[in-house]
Motif scaffolding. Structure first.
Motif, mmCIF file in Angstrom:
data_model
loop_
_atom_site.group_PDB
_atom_site.id
_atom_site.type_symbol
_atom_site.label_atom_id
_atom_site.label_comp_id
_atom_site.label_asym_id
_atom_site.label_seq_id
_atom_site.Cartn_x
_atom_site.Cartn_y
_atom_site.Cartn_z
ATOM 1 N N ILE A 149 -110.782 -0.358 21.213
ATOM 2 C CA ILE A 149 -110.452 1.056 21.295
ATOM 3 C C ILE A 149 -111.246 1.660 22.457
ATOM 4 C CG2 ILE A 149 -110.630 3.264 20.015
ATOM 5 C CD1 ILE A 149 -108.760 1.616 18.574
ATOM 6 N N PHE A 165 -122.083 -7.061 21.226
ATOM 7 C CA PHE A 165 -123.284 -7.150 20.386
ATOM 8 C C PHE A 165 -122.991 -6.612 18.991
ATOM 9 C CE2 PHE A 165 -127.390 -5.279 18.964
ATOM 10 C CZ PHE A 165 -128.117 -6.451 18.898
ATOM 11 N N ALA A 166 -122.313 -5.482 18.941
ATOM 12 C CA ALA A 166 -122.009 -4.877 17.641
ATOM 13 C C ALA A 166 -120.965 -5.694 16.877
ATOM 14 C CB ALA A 166 -121.529 -3.443 17.823
ATOM 15 N N GLY A 203 -120.231 11.562 26.614
ATOM 16 C CA GLY A 203 -121.425 12.383 26.671
ATOM 17 C C GLY A 203 -122.332 11.990 27.822
ATOM 18 N N LEU A 204 -122.547 10.703 27.968
ATOM 19 C CA LEU A 204 -123.514 10.220 28.946
ATOM 20 C C LEU A 204 -123.088 10.535 30.375
ATOM 21 C CD1 LEU A 204 -126.152 8.783 28.473
ATOM 22 C CD2 LEU A 204 -125.016 6.614 28.976
ATOM 23 N N LEU A 241 -122.413 -4.210 24.827
ATOM 24 C CA LEU A 241 -122.775 -3.480 23.607
ATOM 25 C C LEU A 241 -121.705 -3.686 22.530
ATOM 26 C CD1 LEU A 241 -124.224 -0.011 24.628
ATOM 27 C CD2 LEU A 241 -125.157 -1.588 22.934
ATOM 28 N N VAL A 271 -114.938 3.480 18.996
ATOM 29 C CA VAL A 271 -115.000 4.943 18.924
ATOM 30 C C VAL A 271 -116.379 5.424 19.382
ATOM 31 C CG1 VAL A 271 -115.045 6.907 17.344
ATOM 32 C CG2 VAL A 271 -113.264 5.185 17.126
ATOM 33 N N ALA A 272 -117.423 4.756 18.886
ATOM 34 C CA ALA A 272 -118.787 5.137 19.244
ATOM 35 C C ALA A 272 -118.992 5.048 20.745
ATOM 36 C CB ALA A 272 -119.780 4.237 18.516
ATOM 37 N N LEU A 273 -118.553 3.948 21.339
ATOM 38 C CA LEU A 273 -118.795 3.760 22.765
ATOM 39 C C LEU A 273 -118.003 4.768 23.601
ATOM 40 C CD1 LEU A 273 -119.024 -0.117 22.875
ATOM 41 C CD2 LEU A 273 -120.862 1.552 23.081
ATOM 42 N N VAL A 300 -113.354 -1.160 15.390
ATOM 43 C CA VAL A 300 -112.804 0.161 15.698
ATOM 44 C C VAL A 300 -113.932 1.195 15.779
ATOM 45 C CG1 VAL A 300 -111.333 2.007 14.860
ATOM 46 C CG2 VAL A 300 -110.585 -0.357 14.669
ATOM 47 N N VAL A 301 -114.841 1.128 14.815
ATOM 48 C CA VAL A 301 -115.948 2.079 14.810
ATOM 49 C C VAL A 301 -116.777 1.918 16.088
ATOM 50 C CG1 VAL A 301 -118.050 2.758 13.620
ATOM 51 C CG2 VAL A 301 -116.044 2.172 12.299
ATOM 52 N N SER A 302 -117.027 0.678 16.459
ATOM 53 C CA SER A 302 -117.802 0.431 17.671
ATOM 54 C C SER A 302 -117.096 1.021 18.896
ATOM 55 C CB SER A 302 -118.008 -1.072 17.850
ATOM 56 O OG SER A 302 -118.512 -1.349 19.125
ATOM 57 N N ILE A 305 -117.391 7.797 22.713
ATOM 58 C CA ILE A 305 -118.091 9.076 22.616
ATOM 59 C C ILE A 305 -119.369 9.040 23.443
ATOM 60 C CG2 ILE A 305 -119.259 10.618 20.996
ATOM 61 C CD1 ILE A 305 -117.147 9.910 18.935
ATOM 62 N N VAL A 306 -120.096 7.915 23.365
ATOM 63 C CA VAL A 306 -121.303 7.776 24.181
ATOM 64 C C VAL A 306 -120.942 7.929 25.663
ATOM 65 C CG1 VAL A 306 -123.059 6.151 24.978
ATOM 66 C CG2 VAL A 306 -122.585 6.373 22.541
#
Lengths: 374, 527, 323
Positions: C39, C82-83, C104-105, C79, C96-98, C92-94, C100-101
């Protein structure tokens, strides 16, 4: 989406220690980012903290953001217990807001207490519909809920732009906003309500919706863990075939779960539009639907965890706004980074710390029978 | 043993010395020492969880032993990955096939043994090599067919061929006959004989003692992770093996009085099930189950028994025919799901416990109401009455001796036998008139097996109708008053307990119809 | 003739718009065929776009920018690996997290480093990938029909466009004609079969995820240093998800995925031209409808209303050894 693995950790490890480790790591990553920018992380985090809880106004804003986050996080959590990862909270909140707006526009002159049940219903119904379609597609047509809800976020966005620009725009106006709702139906502001009972409070967008959010927490908790329907929902989420064996129709449960999830997300519009903006506009969910994922994961998908997690993220939102005034080099998207890192650690890397914690704290289950059972 | 490869070769093909392995609290292998000679078929028997599969997985490099050493052809070796094992000439045919279904047979054979970074030329070389192996061992397989299109027996041959293509001198087979019909088993045994003649070593893991007696040269018995006995097959018999497996004198038979069948409580007439791909998985099923009798359904797994149970229990729809439950007819258009079935007094202990009968993430008391959560007695208004649920679970656990008797413990933390007792307790507690039972003792230790069998017989004696599906012929023979045999989605015959012998059932399981038996079915239906 | 030229320029912009989609979709191809759902294509593209623009602005070289973009994207890919691979986390969660990171970053760092509200400085021509004129393009321009096609459509793109197109047959060849491809496809269908064949599932999946990182890196660099001339906050604007949709529409196969990307890009190119234009018999088509069309199509396809897309069997599931 494992709900916890098969280890037996004491509740305070999963409920307090693990989230604390996650927050600590997220803050450490943010500190690194602030360092990379060349600013002082301790000072910056101090400013955020002061901004979020240092003043009455700050606290009001923090609670106002938390209200929206409770709705979107409950949406993620209820879907999670049904075995579904609903990434579509953003779109469901958007369409739910449309429902809230249409109801409010249709009832000119109504008093707020009479309009509120209907606007809640409107928001919930529209949000439910927008989520039930992907739910139906997953249950009966086999499409993957994650992809469909992502697509529905984009479709919702296009649809709203179309409606705002072409249909709902207030005539003779450039910016795509609807007419304002009647002033009589504005939800009471917390500051005014407290004032009425003699308590001084700084003014902020915090409004009556907070009570609605807390009520939703109790309702979701009772529903998931204390009703037959909640049992069916959790059974379906854990094992669809076992649900079928138990006489539960997993397909129906999936659709209903998604509808409930979307209904909760749709209530964001009550806080944002009925409570604060008092008109329909573009982009009011402003990413709060996505942040709901972080809040839910951090709160372990339990209302009792979601409330503190929503407060934390509400504080981050508010603190982030304050931060920008004092540190012009830091932008408020820092909150977005923190949110992403929390999802990463609390969600995707949930298995990283667990084994170590299990070794430290696991209570040996009483006699797991002989070495058979391999 | 004239087929030993060369005079200098050592006496043993593989030696396992002092192997020890723990998984957390489970001590899967304790100081196991075993030696296997070349040109032999060596059987490895033991109950579920005795450590057979773990031991073989260690030999194949899937797990690493905590202690002990492995010698191959006299040399001490270090096997950390399957790659190491393959290099040393050790191959394994797993119980669940390790095939890529969307690949052709040839692609599957090639995987991990491609012979170069580009496939083209290697592919043709491999084809020639495989043809040679096929000829040598009598293993016919269509090289260009998709694996998903092949029957199970052929898929297993692909697995064997794969191991040989990778150069296996030692071939481990884990419960290879579980999915095969008797003729397919014979065919497999012919291949194994051939392997032995060609100097290979075959390690056969099974719990079917008959097969051990039929084909092995030596047999080792494992119990609780230890080797407890070794026999030369010719010098032993089934009873001795069974006693060694269990560690005490065993009796395979169950005490029961003759059945006194009453009225028909459950019947099916010409029931057909067509699955999503258009395959008829249940063909014209007809049966009657009377009050006070146990009707056994024998057959190789996957021949329609699962569908039969699912249709009768309301879990899956049928396309034509009629089911009658306690005199009430159910058509394909009648609303009939698992909840309706329970309301009509039909309970169901399904074949696959973890997949269907319990939710392993739930605490035991929640698993203990699965299927009965709508029960009025368990609710107080709109709320589930957890206090009552827990109390009920405690009483179920007491009645069926579920250990540990802790209703709050997560279901997954109970052993297979205790999970099964909890399920049996839940389904039998309401005294159902009809009980459907699938594989009641799969993965259950011997002590619990006898208990479960006694419970079934006592339910029968209370005048209830029981339909028993089991892949264990011994279980069918021990419990059933009448026996139906299924093959390829059809009930191909019926035998009374008196007429039933293993060989007669075995022939029917292969799909060879027994003329008088079919007659019996027809009569049963018209009755 | 004018119609013809309009069509040519439409197709020309289709090629430009399709390039980042194609690169990202092929990235998804490698990852998902190996059984790792991605994702996070969007996020990887975004960090790459930012890193490329920043490095190109600092060093004045598009190639240095490309390198930086690829590097940044690879970090995110690692990353994800790794996750999802090492720690068997939810893919999927990973992702989504990346995403968003990344969002923002890039905004935070962009704002802090360049203080232009999240933008990077405008890149001069030599810090971008320029258009290449293919041999004889000028000379053949006058040839009727073929001349304009060659000059307008085939020639005159930057090198990344040609690279992206070349990667399609390359990917097909790798996937179906090489040892690596065989193993890649196997590990996405049945990782246990790969493991028991003595091949490391972990290593294979990391390789696939890193290839995805590499391709997303190129895609991101294309956005900010070839198609655009600098970075803006959230400049990928959903292209990663569109690429994912194209991969699904292409049924996880390289060539059909190419056509899905071209179709999406064509719709995009058309949309700019159709704004405010009333079509005969239909009237004015809302821009938003055209925008939403790829997403709608994906939904319909996944639901089996338009053909049927069956994902690799093991995709989304971490590999856990068991007996």
């Amino acid at each position: 989406m494992s709900a916890g693995g098969s280890d037996n950790l004491p509740w305070w490890v999963t409920g307090l220690l693990l989230p604390a480790i996650n927050v600590g790591l997220a803050l450490a990553v943010s500190a690194l980012v602030i360092l990379a920018i060349g600013e002082d992380p301790v000072g910056a985090l101090g400013t955020m903290l002061r901004g979020a809880v240092g003043t009455g106004e700050g606290i009001g804003y923090t609670l106002y953001y938390a209200t929206s986050l409770i709705f979107t996080a409950l949406a993620v959590a209820i879907a999670f217990h049904g075995g579904l990862f609903n990434i579509g909270g953003e779109g469901q909140a958007y369409i739910g807001g449309l429902g809230v707006g249409l109801v409010c526009l249709a009832l000119p002159g109504w008093p707020w207490w009479a309009a509120l049940p209907l606007s809640v219903l409107g928001g919930a119904a529209f949000g439910a519909l927008w989520a039930a379609i992907p739910g139906w597609l997953q249950a009966y047509r086999g499409s993957h809920i994650v992809i469909t809800t992502i697509m529905f976020n984009f479709i919702a966005s296009s649809l709203m732009v179309y409606l705002m620009v072409n249909v709902l725009i207030k005539p003779g106006q450039m910016s795509p906003e609807s007419e304002a709702f009647s002033a009589s139906m504005f939800l009471p502001m917390m500051a005014d309500m407290m004032g009425a009972i003699g308590v001084e409070m700084d003014s902020s967008p915090l409004n009556f919706s907070l009570f609605l959010a807390l009520l939703a927490c109790v309702a979701v908790w009772a529903f998931i863990w204390h009703t037959r329907w909640g049992f069916a929902l959790r059974a379906t989420g854990a094992n669809e075939n076992a649900a079928l064996y138990a006489g539960i129709d997993p397909k129906r449960v999936i659709v209903v779960t998604m509808a409930l999830s979307g209904a909760l997300a749709g209530l964001l519009g009550v806080n944002e539009l009925h409570g604060v903006q008092h008109r329909l506009m573009l982009n009011f969910p402003a990413g709060l639907g996505f942040t709901g994922i972080a809040v839910a994961l951090m709160g372990r998908n339990h209302p009792a965890g979601i409330i503190p997690a929503a407060l934390l993220f509400g504080a981050l939102y508010q603190g982030g706004t304050e931060l920008v005034f004092d540190y012009p080099t830091i932008s408020r998207e820092l909150v977005v980074v923190i949110q992403g890192v929390v999802i990463l650690f609390a969600g995707a890397l949930e298995h990283m710390f667990r084994p170590a914690l299990v070794r430290l704290f696991s209570r040996r289950p009483v006699a797991v029978s002989k070495p058979a059972g391999a | 043993m004239s087929a030993a490869p060369s005079p200098v070769s050592p006496a043993w093909a593989v030696e396992l010395v002092g192997i020890d392995k723990r998984f957390g609290p489970v001590h899967a292998n304790r100081d196991v020492t075993l030696r296997f000679s070349p040109s032999s078929i060596h059987g490895l028997v033991g109950e579920n969880g005795a450590g057979k599969s773990t031991l073989m997985s260690i030999l194949y490099g899937f797990y690493e032993a905590d202690a002990g050493e492995i010698l191959v052809r006299g040399k001490q070796v270090d096997i950390r990955t399957p790659q190491d094992a393959i290099r040393l000439g050790i191959g394994m045919v797993h119980q669940h096939f390790m095939l890529v279904e969307t690949f052709t047979v040839l692609e599957n054979l090639l995987l991990g043994h491609e012979g170069g970074p580009v496939l083209g030329p290697a592919m043709e070389r491999a084809r020639a090599q495989v043809r040679e192996l096929e000829r040598q061992f009598g293993l016919e397989v269509p090289l260009d067919a998709l694996v998903s299109d092949l029957p199970v027996g052929v898929q297993q041959r692909v697995e064997i061929l794969k191991a040989l293509y990778r150069g296996a001198e030692v071939l481990i087979l884990d419960e290879p006959t579980a999915v095969l019909s008797p003729p397919e088993v014979e065919q497999l045994f012919r291949i194994l004989e051939r392997l032995r003649q060609q100097g290979r070593t075959v390690l056969l893991i099974t719990h079917k003692l008959k097969e051990i007696m039929a084909i092995t040269d030596r047999v080792s018995v494992l119990r609780r992770g230890q080797v407890v006995a070794e026999f030369i097959t010719a010098d032993t018999d089934r009873q001795a093996l069974a006693d060694a497996m269990v560690g005490r004198k065993t009796s395979l038979s169950v005490d029961r009085a003759p059945a006194r069948p009453g009225e028909v409580l459950l019947s099916a007439r010409n029931v057909n099930v067509i699955d999503g791909r258009g395959v008829t998985t249940l063909k014209d099923a007809c049966l009657n189950v009377r009050a006070g009798e146990i009707v056994g359904v024998a057959g190789v797994a996957g021949n329609g028994q699962s569908e039969l149970l699912e249709v009768l229990s309301g879990m899956c729809r049928f396309d034509s025919g009629m089911i009658t439950v306690k005199g009430q007819d159910i058509n394909p258009s009648t609303k009939y799901d698992a909840a309706d079935a329970r309301r009509r007094g039909l309970a169901h202990v399904p074949e696959d416990r973890l997949k269907l009968a319990v939710i392993k993430e739930f605490p035991a008391h929640e698993s203990a109401i699965l299927g009965y959560h709508q029960d009025k007695s368990l609710s107080k208004g709109w709320r589930l009455n957890w206090k009552r649920v827990v109390a009920k679970t405690v009483s179920l656990m007491e009645q069926f001796d579920v250990r540990p008797p802790n209703p709050h413990l997560r279901t997954a933390l109970f052993s297979g036998g205790n999970q099964q007792k909890l399920v049996m307790a839940r389904e039998m507690e309401r005294e159902p008139d009809i009980l459907l039972v699938g594989q009641p003792t799969r993965g259950v230790d011997i002590g619990a097996i006898a208990f479960i069998h006694r419970q079934l017989v006592s339910l029968r004696d209370r005048g209830k109708a029981i339909l028993l599906v089991s892949a264990e012929l011994d279980e069918i023979l021990a419990l059933s008053d009448r026996i139906l045999v299924m093959c390829d989605g059809e009930i191909v015959g019926e035998l009374s307990a008196a007429d039933a012998t293993e060989s007669r059932i075995g022939t029917m399981m292969a799909g060879i119809k027994d003329a008088p038996a079919t007659q019996a079915v027809a009569e049963g239906v018209s009755a | 003739m004018e119609m013809f030229l309009t069509l040519l320029s439409l197709l020309d912009s289709t090629a430009r718009l399709a390039t980042p989609l194609l690169l990202a979709a092929l990235a998804g191809f490698y990852s998902e065929r190996a059984g790792v759902v991605d994702i996070g294509l969007e996020g990887k593209m975004l960090v790459a776009a930012f890193a490329s623009a920043a490095a190109a602005a600092l060093y004045g070289s598009a190639w240095v920018g490309l390198g930086a973009g690829i590097l940044a994207s690879l970090v995110l890919a690692l990353l994800h690996g790794f996750a999802c691979i090492t720690h068997k986390g939810n893919q999927v969660v990973s992702g989504v997290a990346l995403n968003i990171v990344a969002l923002g970053l890039t905004a935070v760092l962009g704002n802090a480093w360049f203080q232009m509200g999240g933008r990077t400085p405008n890149l001069p021509a030599d810090a971008r990938f320029g258009e290449l004129t293919l041999p004889l393009a000028e000379a053949l321009r006058g040839v009727p029909l073929l001349g304009p096609i060659y000059y307008e459509l085939i020639s005159g793109h930057n090198i990344l466009v040609y690279l992206a197109l070349a990667i399609v047959p390359l990917t097909w060849w790798i996937a179906y004609r090489t040892r690596f491809g065989l193993r890649l496809r196997a590990v996405g269908e049945n990782p246990a079969a790969v493991d028991t064949a003595g091949i490391s599932v972990t290593r294979l999946r990391y390789q696939a995820v890193l290839i995805a990182g590499l391709l997303c890196g190129i895609a991101g660099a294309y956005l900010s240093t070839a198609q655009g001339a600098g970075f803006q906050t959230n400049m990928t604007a959903g292209k990663g998800f569109l690429a994912l949709a194209a991969l699904i529409l292409g049924k996880w196969k390289p060539v059909p995925t190419l056509f899905a990307c071209l179709a999406f890009a064509f719709a995009d190119a058309l949309q700019t031209r159709l704004q405010g234009v009333a079509l005969p018999g239909i009237g004015e088509v809302p821009v938003q409808l055209i925008e939403a069309l790829p997403y709608l199509l994906t939904v319909l396809l996944l639901a089996g209303f338009v053909g049927k897309a069956i994902p690799p069997k093991a995709s989304g599931r971490p590999y856990v050894k068991d007996r």
